[in-house]
Design an enzyme around this catalytic site. Structure first.
Site, PDB file in Angstrom:
ATOM      1  N   LYS A 189       4.361  10.325   9.048  1.00  0.00           N
ATOM      2  CA  LYS A 189       4.502   8.984   9.624  1.00  0.00           C
ATOM      3  C   LYS A 189       4.438   9.062  11.157  1.00  0.00           C
ATOM      4  O   LYS A 189       3.825   8.224  11.810  1.00  0.00           O
ATOM      5  CB  LYS A 189       5.829   8.347   9.160  1.00  0.00           C
ATOM      6  CG  LYS A 189       5.818   8.007   7.673  1.00  0.00           C
ATOM      7  CD  LYS A 189       7.169   7.530   7.142  1.00  0.00           C
ATOM      8  CE  LYS A 189       7.079   7.413   5.624  1.00  0.00           C
ATOM      9  NZ  LYS A 189       8.235   6.785   4.988  1.00  0.00           N
TER      10      LYS A 189
ATOM     11  N   GLN B 219      14.399   7.107   5.312  1.00  0.00           N
ATOM     12  CA  GLN B 219      13.616   7.815   4.303  1.00  0.00           C
ATOM     13  C   GLN B 219      14.433   7.941   3.012  1.00  0.00           C
ATOM     14  O   GLN B 219      15.593   8.349   3.026  1.00  0.00           O
ATOM     15  CB  GLN B 219      13.211   9.205   4.837  1.00  0.00           C
ATOM     16  CG  GLN B 219      12.282   9.967   3.919  1.00  0.00           C
ATOM     17  CD  GLN B 219      10.918   9.276   3.738  1.00  0.00           C
ATOM     18  OE1 GLN B 219      10.438   8.589   4.631  1.00  0.00           O
ATOM     19  NE2 GLN B 219      10.329   9.440   2.567  1.00  0.00           N
TER      20      GLN B 219
ATOM     21  N   ASP C  20       9.857  -1.122   6.244  1.00  0.00           N
ATOM     22  CA  ASP C  20       9.491  -0.738   4.878  1.00  0.00           C
ATOM     23  C   ASP C  20       9.362  -1.935   3.934  1.00  0.00           C
ATOM     24  O   ASP C  20       8.859  -1.793   2.818  1.00  0.00           O
ATOM     25  CB  ASP C  20      10.614   0.156   4.313  1.00  0.00           C
ATOM     26  CG  ASP C  20      10.198   1.601   4.182  1.00  0.00           C
ATOM     27  OD1 ASP C  20       8.991   1.868   4.134  1.00  0.00           O
ATOM     28  OD2 ASP C  20      11.094   2.448   4.099  1.00  0.00           O
TER      29      ASP C  20
HETATM   30  N1  LIG Z   1      11.778   4.675   3.058  1.00  0.00           N
HETATM   31  C1  LIG Z   1      10.856   5.052   2.177  1.00  0.00           C
HETATM   32  N2  LIG Z   1      11.063   6.140   1.417  1.00  0.00           N
HETATM   33  C2  LIG Z   1      10.117   6.506   0.504  1.00  0.00           C
HETATM   34  C3  LIG Z   1       8.909   5.771   0.384  1.00  0.00           C
HETATM   35  C4  LIG Z   1       8.736   4.632   1.192  1.00  0.00           C
HETATM   36  O1  LIG Z   1       7.689   3.914   1.123  1.00  0.00           O
HETATM   37  N3  LIG Z   1       9.717   4.306   2.089  1.00  0.00           N
HETATM   38  N4  LIG Z   1       7.917   6.215  -0.453  1.00  0.00           N
HETATM   39  C5  LIG Z   1       7.996   7.566  -1.000  1.00  0.00           C
HETATM   40  C6  LIG Z   1       7.493   8.667  -0.120  1.00  0.00           C
HETATM   41  N5  LIG Z   1       6.518   8.291   0.903  1.00  0.00           N
HETATM   42  C7  LIG Z   1       6.897   7.556   1.972  1.00  0.00           C
HETATM   43  O2  LIG Z   1       7.943   7.703   2.509  1.00  0.00           O
HETATM   44  C8  LIG Z   1       5.222   8.879   0.932  1.00  0.00           C
HETATM   45  C9  LIG Z   1       4.749   9.662  -0.078  1.00  0.00           C
HETATM   46  C10 LIG Z   1       3.512  10.301   0.032  1.00  0.00           C
HETATM   47  C11 LIG Z   1       2.741  10.130   1.163  1.00  0.00           C
HETATM   48  C12 LIG Z   1       1.441  10.839   1.358  1.00  0.00           C
HETATM   49  O3  LIG Z   1       0.755  10.577   2.314  1.00  0.00           O
HETATM   50  N6  LIG Z   1       1.096  11.751   0.475  1.00  0.00           N
HETATM   51  C13 LIG Z   1      -0.129  12.510   0.636  1.00  0.00           C
HETATM   52  C14 LIG Z   1       0.137  13.937   0.199  1.00  0.00           C
HETATM   53  C15 LIG Z   1       1.052  14.630   1.122  1.00  0.00           C
HETATM   54  C16 LIG Z   1       1.165  16.088   0.733  1.00  0.00           C
HETATM   55  O4  LIG Z   1       0.246  16.826   1.053  1.00  0.00           O
HETATM   56  O5  LIG Z   1       2.183  16.449   0.108  1.00  0.00           O
HETATM   57  C17 LIG Z   1      -1.224  11.920  -0.248  1.00  0.00           C
HETATM   58  O6  LIG Z   1      -0.888  11.256  -1.258  1.00  0.00           O
HETATM   59  O7  LIG Z   1      -2.380  12.174   0.069  1.00  0.00           O
HETATM   60  C18 LIG Z   1       3.201   9.335   2.154  1.00  0.00           C
HETATM   61  C19 LIG Z   1       4.421   8.708   2.055  1.00  0.00           C
HETATM   62  C20 LIG Z   1       9.441   7.921  -1.327  1.00  0.00           C
HETATM   63  N7  LIG Z   1      10.308   7.595  -0.250  1.00  0.00           N
END
Ligand SMILES: Nc1nc2c(c(=O)[nH]1)N[C@@H](CN(C=O)c1ccc(C(=O)N[C@@H](CCC(=O)O)C(=O)O)cc1)CN2
Length: 287
Positions: free
Chosen positions: A53, A97, A120
């Site tokens: 982020k 988070q 969020d």
């Molecule tokens: N406060 C929050 N917590 C969580 C959220 C949220 O939206 N707000 N969502 C999820 C986790 N999450 C954001 O925080 C999130 C998950 C995955 C990715 C992402 O970019 N994933 C990549 C892979 C990353 C890697 O290599 O491991 C992808 O899918 O290409 C971004 C954000 C739970 N908590």
């Protein structure tokens, strides 16, 4: 059939490029958007997501404010940082988070946030605004999914969307967005209590798999040509990260979001959109 890819990385890059221009316009008016994050504990996944982020913020010119607490932090210590972020003028929007460590009352923490700084879209006030159809920050993963579908011209209007998972970040709120007049979809929300999940899934034009159960969605549950969005992240018996969608689904679906590279980057892009829109709203209110 081999599914077309719903490319979240490329779509997020296009969104970020447009946002850079909006951030520059704000800066020209003397407004500097800043995203705050509160990370409690050292879960490797959460640490990685938060770092991503802040990398995104740097790309579009949003300032970063990072707060970290150990996983032994008490409810009071977490709430004290939330109060600090509420007061910090450099922080125009922030996130806590999730998940928070066991024993912490997550709802109490979210309710304490200043709703005007909710990046969020998970504050009860933001979710209430969504129910009422009032403007406000939209939940990042659900709206990211809608943007991904729109960007690839997947028809949402009139579609039957089956969502699997009832968590706060995706399952609970995505139906509110998809059933708005502007999206006009019909939504079925499934979860671990759903009696015949395969039967429900076979009705779907669009599947949103957010259960966090590795390879839950099998090819035989998918209507040929359906769009399938893989949101879940879990670990298999060997500790390898897997999504909710079985790789064989690519042979049946019309559209498939890769995981990684699909919904994750869209979640992060929507977070930036929420930060910029909040700063634009504040700038308008200041006159
Ligand atoms: N406060 C929050 N917590 C969580 C959220 C949220 O939206 N707000 N969502 C999820 C986790 N999450 C954001 O925080 C999130 C998950 C995955 C990715 C992402 O970019 N994933 C990549 C892979 C990353 C890697 O290599 O491991 C992808 O899918 O290409 C971004 C954000 C739970 N908590």
């Amino acid at each position: 059939m081999t599914a077309q890819i719903l490319d979240g990385k490329a779509t997020a890059a296009a969104i970020k490029s447009a946002l850079k221009t909006r951030v520059e316009a704000l800066q020209a008016k003397g407004v500097q958007p800043g995203l705050g994050t509160l990370l409690v504990g050292d879960d490797p996944g959460s640490t990685w997501y938060v770092a991503g982020k802040h990398r995104d913020c740097a790309q579009v010119g949003i300032a970063s404010i990072r707060r970290e607490l150990p996983d032994t932090a008490t409810q009071e210590e977490i709430e004290a940082v939330v109060r600090e972020l509420n007061e910090d003028p450099e922080c125009t929007g922030y996130i806590v988070q999730l998940p928070l460590p066991k024993g912490i009352d997550t709802n109490r923490v979210l309710e304490l946030m200043d709703p005007a700084k909710d990046a969020d879209g998970l504050h009860p006030m933001s979710l209430g605004r969504l129910v009422l159809g009032e403007p406000g920050p939209l939940p990042c993963t659900p709206y990211g999914i809608i943007q991904l579908l729109r960007h690839h011209d997947v028809a949402i209007d009139g579609a039957h969307v089956v969502v699997v998972g009832r968590g706060i970040t995706v399952g609970r709120s995505i139906g509110l967005l998809l059933t708005r007049k502007s999206e006009n979809a019909t939504v079925t929300l499934c979860h671990t209590g759903t009696r015949d999940l395969p039967a429900a899934l076979r009705q779907a034009d669009i599947i949103v798999a957010a259960a966090g159960v590795g390879h839950l969605i099998k090819p035989e549950y998918v209507k040929p040509g359906a769009a399938v969005l893989d949101v879940g992240v879990s670990r298999d018996g060997e500790g390898k990260i897997v999504g909710d969608v079985d790789p064989g689904v690519a042979e049946v679906a019309g559209w498939l979001s890769p995981n990684p590279g699909g919904v994750g980057p869209m979640t992060r892009a929507q977070l930036l959109v929420n930060v910029v829109e909040a700063a634009e709203r504040a700038a308008r209110a200041q006159g």
